[in-house]
Scaffold this motif. Structure first.
Motif, PDB file in Angstrom:
ATOM      1  N   ASP A   1       0.292   6.549  -0.055  1.00 42.95           N
ATOM      2  CA  ASP A   1      -0.246   5.401   0.680  1.00 42.95           C
ATOM      3  C   ASP A   1      -1.604   5.032   0.084  1.00 42.95           C
ATOM      4  O   ASP A   1      -2.556   5.795   0.160  1.00 42.95           O
ATOM      5  CB  ASP A   1      -0.399   5.746   2.164  1.00 42.95           C
ATOM      6  N   CYS A   2      -1.663   3.852  -0.516  1.00 38.71           N
ATOM      7  CA  CYS A   2      -2.907   3.400  -1.160  1.00 38.71           C
ATOM      8  C   CYS A   2      -3.870   2.728  -0.184  1.00 38.71           C
ATOM      9  O   CYS A   2      -4.940   2.260  -0.593  1.00 38.71           O
ATOM     10  CB  CYS A   2      -2.588   2.431  -2.306  1.00 38.71           C
ATOM     11  N   ASN A   3      -3.493   2.642   1.083  1.00 44.51           N
ATOM     12  CA  ASN A   3      -4.433   2.126   2.085  1.00 44.51           C
ATOM     13  C   ASN A   3      -5.325   3.278   2.512  1.00 44.51           C
ATOM     14  O   ASN A   3      -4.980   4.068   3.380  1.00 44.51           O
ATOM     15  CB  ASN A   3      -3.677   1.550   3.285  1.00 44.51           C
TER      16      ASN A   3
ATOM     17  N   THR B   1       0.812  -1.218   0.000  1.00 43.68           N
ATOM     18  CA  THR B   1       0.000   0.000   0.000  1.00 43.68           C
ATOM     19  C   THR B   1       0.845   1.268   0.000  1.00 43.68           C
ATOM     20  O   THR B   1       0.362   2.306  -0.406  1.00 43.68           O
ATOM     21  CB  THR B   1      -0.931   0.030   1.223  1.00 43.68           C
ATOM     22  N   GLU B   2       2.074   1.194   0.477  1.00 46.40           N
ATOM     23  CA  GLU B   2       2.882   2.404   0.606  1.00 46.40           C
ATOM     24  C   GLU B   2       3.976   2.468  -0.449  1.00 46.40           C
ATOM     25  O   GLU B   2       4.710   1.513  -0.661  1.00 46.40           O
ATOM     26  CB  GLU B   2       3.514   2.475   1.997  1.00 46.40           C
TER      27      GLU B   2
ATOM     28  N   TRP C   1       7.125   5.131  -2.143  1.00 43.33           N
ATOM     29  CA  TRP C   1       7.957   6.316  -2.003  1.00 43.33           C
ATOM     30  C   TRP C   1       8.205   6.871  -3.392  1.00 43.33           C
ATOM     31  O   TRP C   1       8.813   6.205  -4.248  1.00 43.33           O
ATOM     32  CB  TRP C   1       9.295   5.981  -1.347  1.00 43.33           C
TER      33      TRP C   1
ATOM     34  N   GLN D   1       8.655   0.773  -3.870  1.00 40.45           N
ATOM     35  CA  GLN D   1       7.803   0.072  -2.912  1.00 40.45           C
ATOM     36  C   GLN D   1       8.703  -0.646  -1.916  1.00 40.45           C
ATOM     37  O   GLN D   1       9.306  -1.667  -2.236  1.00 40.45           O
ATOM     38  CB  GLN D   1       6.915  -0.939  -3.633  1.00 40.45           C
TER      39      GLN D   1
ATOM     40  N   GLU E   1      -6.148  14.331  -1.068  1.00 39.14           N
ATOM     41  CA  GLU E   1      -6.043  13.046  -0.373  1.00 39.14           C
ATOM     42  C   GLU E   1      -7.242  12.838   0.553  1.00 39.14           C
ATOM     43  O   GLU E   1      -7.802  11.741   0.633  1.00 39.14           O
ATOM     44  CB  GLU E   1      -4.748  12.966   0.427  1.00 39.14           C
TER      45      GLU E   1
ATOM     46  N   LYS F   1       5.396  10.529  -0.037  1.00 35.45           N
ATOM     47  CA  LYS F   1       4.801   9.206   0.205  1.00 35.45           C
ATOM     48  C   LYS F   1       3.440   9.110  -0.467  1.00 35.45           C
ATOM     49  O   LYS F   1       2.666  10.066  -0.471  1.00 35.45           O
ATOM     50  CB  LYS F   1       4.655   8.963   1.712  1.00 35.45           C
TER      51      LYS F   1
END
Length: 415
Positions: free
Chosen positions: A407-409, A35-36, A38, A355, A99, A405
Motif C-alpha cells: 500500500d503506497c498510501n 495506492t494498493e 497485490w 493493481q 513499513e 499487499k
C-alpha cells in the motif's frame, strides 16, 4: 532455473495507466488513485511466460479487473529448508518494522513541511521516481543487496540499514522538534489576546515613567465596549491616580491596552477596584534588557529553524527513498521464500504485481481463486482473524497463491 522474471519488463509486460476516459494519468493522480498493489506469485507452467499470459487473460483481456506488471526477482540463493522456514517468520517481522519506518519518515516529512504539506507527494520519491513507477518497474538493486549473499545476510543488511535510519530519525526529529517547540512558545507569547500575550513588541520606553521613587506606570486591558467607562472612572478608581495620564497604546479585535500613572502606594487598591469594573491590570514591568534578550532569542530560534529546515528535508527525502526501496526488496524476498516453500524446487515461479481496479476487488479475488485453487485444495479464502494451529497467517489473508499487499498510501491524512 529460468523463471521468466529476470529480464526487465518489455512494453508488453505491463499495461499503461489511463483514466476511465482513456487519458494518461499523471504521477500525482497515480499516487492518489492507485495506492494498493497485490504482489502475487504462481508456479511456472512449461514456461513462466505461460503463467503470466494465463493470469493476464483472466484479469485484463476480457474482464479488465486490474492493471498488471511482471515483478522481477533475480536468482537468489535458496539455502536449506530449515533456513527458509525460519527466514519466513523473520521476514514477516522485518516487513512490519520497515513499513513502520517508511511511514514514520513520510509522516514526519509532512509535519516538517507544515503549510507546504501539499507538496509532500513530490518529495516522496524512490530512486528519483514516484512510488507507483518504482514499484511497477521494480529492479533488484545488485549493488546494495548482492545476490551472491545468502538470503539471511541480505535480510540482515536491510535490517541494519533501516534500523540506522530509524535511530537517526529519532535523533533528528527530537532536535528539530525541541527547536520548533521553543520557537512556537515564544511566538505564542507574542500572539493572542491582550489579556495573555507578551507586551514587549507593543510598548515603548517612552510609554513609561521609569526610575521614579514614587510614581509607576501600569498597563490595563479594557474591553472596547468599556472605553467610555474607563475614561470616566480611571482617575477615581483609587486615590493617587495622576489625572489625564491614560493613553491608548494598542488595540486588538476585542480590547485596548491603556497606560495609567499612579503613586506606588496606591497599586493594590487600584488593581482591586479595576477588577471590580472589569478592567484587567497586566503584571508588567518595563525592562529594556529582558525585552531585547527575548527579541534576540526569537530571531535566533527563527534563524536556526530556517537553517535546519533545508538539510532536514533533504535528509528525509534521501532516507525515505532508502527505506522505501528496502521495503520493496523485503517484499521481493518474502515472495521468493514463500514461493519456494509452497511450490518447491527447482525454483520456477512467476512474480506478478496487480493493481485492482476500483469496485472490482471482490471479483478479482474470485477470478484469482478460480485460476489457482488447484494449487492448494484446502486453501479456500481464509480470514486472517481465524486461529488455525500450525498455520502462521501473520495478519495476512491466506490464498492458494502467494500474496502480499503493498500500500503506497503512507500518510494518515488525505489531500
Amino acid at each position: 532455473m529460468p523463471r521468466g522474471n529476470e529480464e526487465p519488463p518489455s512494453a508488453e509486460d505491463h499495461t499503461s495507466f489511463v483514466s476511465e476516459g482513456g487519458e494518461p494519468l499523471s504521477a500525482t493522480c497515480l499516487l492518489a488513485a492507485m495506492t494498493e498493489f497485490w504482489l502475487i506469485s504462481a508456479p511456472g507452467e512449461k514456461t513462466c511466460q505461460q503463467s503470466w499470459d494465463k493470469m493476464m487473460m483472466a484479469t485484463t483481456h476480457t474482464t479488465n479487473l486490474s492493471t498488471n506488471n511482471k515483478f522481477n526477482i533475480p536468482d537468489l540463493k535458496v539455502g536449506t529448508l530449515d533456513v527458509l522456514v525460519g527466514l519466513s517468520d523473520e521476514l514477516t517481522k522485518l516487513d512490519t518494522f520497515v513499513e513502520s519506518v517508511v511511514k514514520k519518515v513520510a509522516q514526519y516529512m509532512a509535519d516538517v513541511l507544515e503549510d507546504s504539506r501539499d507538496k509532500i507527494q513530490e518529495n516522496l520519491l524512490a530512486n528519483g521516481v514516484d512510488l507507483v513507477t518504482y514499484v511497477t518497474r521494480f529492479q533488484w538493486d545488485m549493488a546494495k543487496y548482492p545476490i551472491k549473499q545468502s538470503l539471511k545476510n541480505i535480510s540482515e543488511i536491510i535490517s541494519k540499514q533501516v534500523s540506522q535510519i530509524d535511530n537517526d530519525l529519532k535523533a533528528r526529529a527530537s532536535a528539530y522538534n525541541n527547536l520548533k517547540g521553543n520557537l512556537q512558545n515564544l511566538e505564542r507569547k507574542n500572539a493572542g489576546s491582550l489579556l495573555t500575550r507578551s507586551l514587549a513588541d507593543i510598548v515603548k520606553k517612552e510609554d513609561f515613567i521609569l526610575d521614579s521613587e514614587y510614581l509607576l506606570t501600569m498597563l490595563v486591558v479594557v474591553p472596547k465596549i468599556n472605553y467610555v467607562e474607563w475614561q470616566k472612572t480611571y482617575e477615581t478608581l483609587s486615590e493617587m491616580v495622576v489625572p489625564r495620564s491614560t493613553n491608548l497604546l494598542f488595540e486588538d479585535h476585542d480590547s485596548g491596552l491603556f497606560s495609567v500613572t499612579l503613586f506606588r502606594k496606591a497599586i493594590d487598591d487600584f488593581k482591586h477596584k479595576a477588577r471590580e469594573n472589569k478592567f484587567t491590570v497586566r503584571d508588567f514591568q518595563y525592562n529594556d534588557e529582558e525585552m531585547k534578550a527575548d527579541k534576540e532569542e526569537l530571531t535566533r530560534l527563527s534563524t536556526d529553524k530556517k537553517k535546519q529546515f533545508g538539510p532536514l528535508v533533504r535528509w528525509l527525502k534521501v532516507n525515505f527513498s532508502e527505506a522505501f526501496i528496502a521495503w520493496i526488496h523485503i517484499k521481493a524476498l518474502r515472495v521468493f521464500v514463500e514461493s519456494v516453500l509452497r511450490y518447491g524446487l527447482p525454483v520456477n515461479f512467476q512474480a506478478m504485481l496487480l493493481q485492482p481496479h476500483k469496485k472490482n476487488v471482490k471479483k478479482l479475488r474470485e477470478v484469482l481463486y478460480d485460476l489457482y485453487k488447484h494449487l492448494d485444495g484446502s486453501a479456500n479464502i481464509i480470514d486472517a482473524a481465524m486461529d488455525i494451529p500450525g498455520l502462521n497467517l501473520s495478519q495476512q489473508e491466506y490464498y492458494p497463491y502467494v500474496y502480499y499487499k503493498i500500500d503506497c498510501n503512507l500518510l494518515d491524512f488525505k489531500f
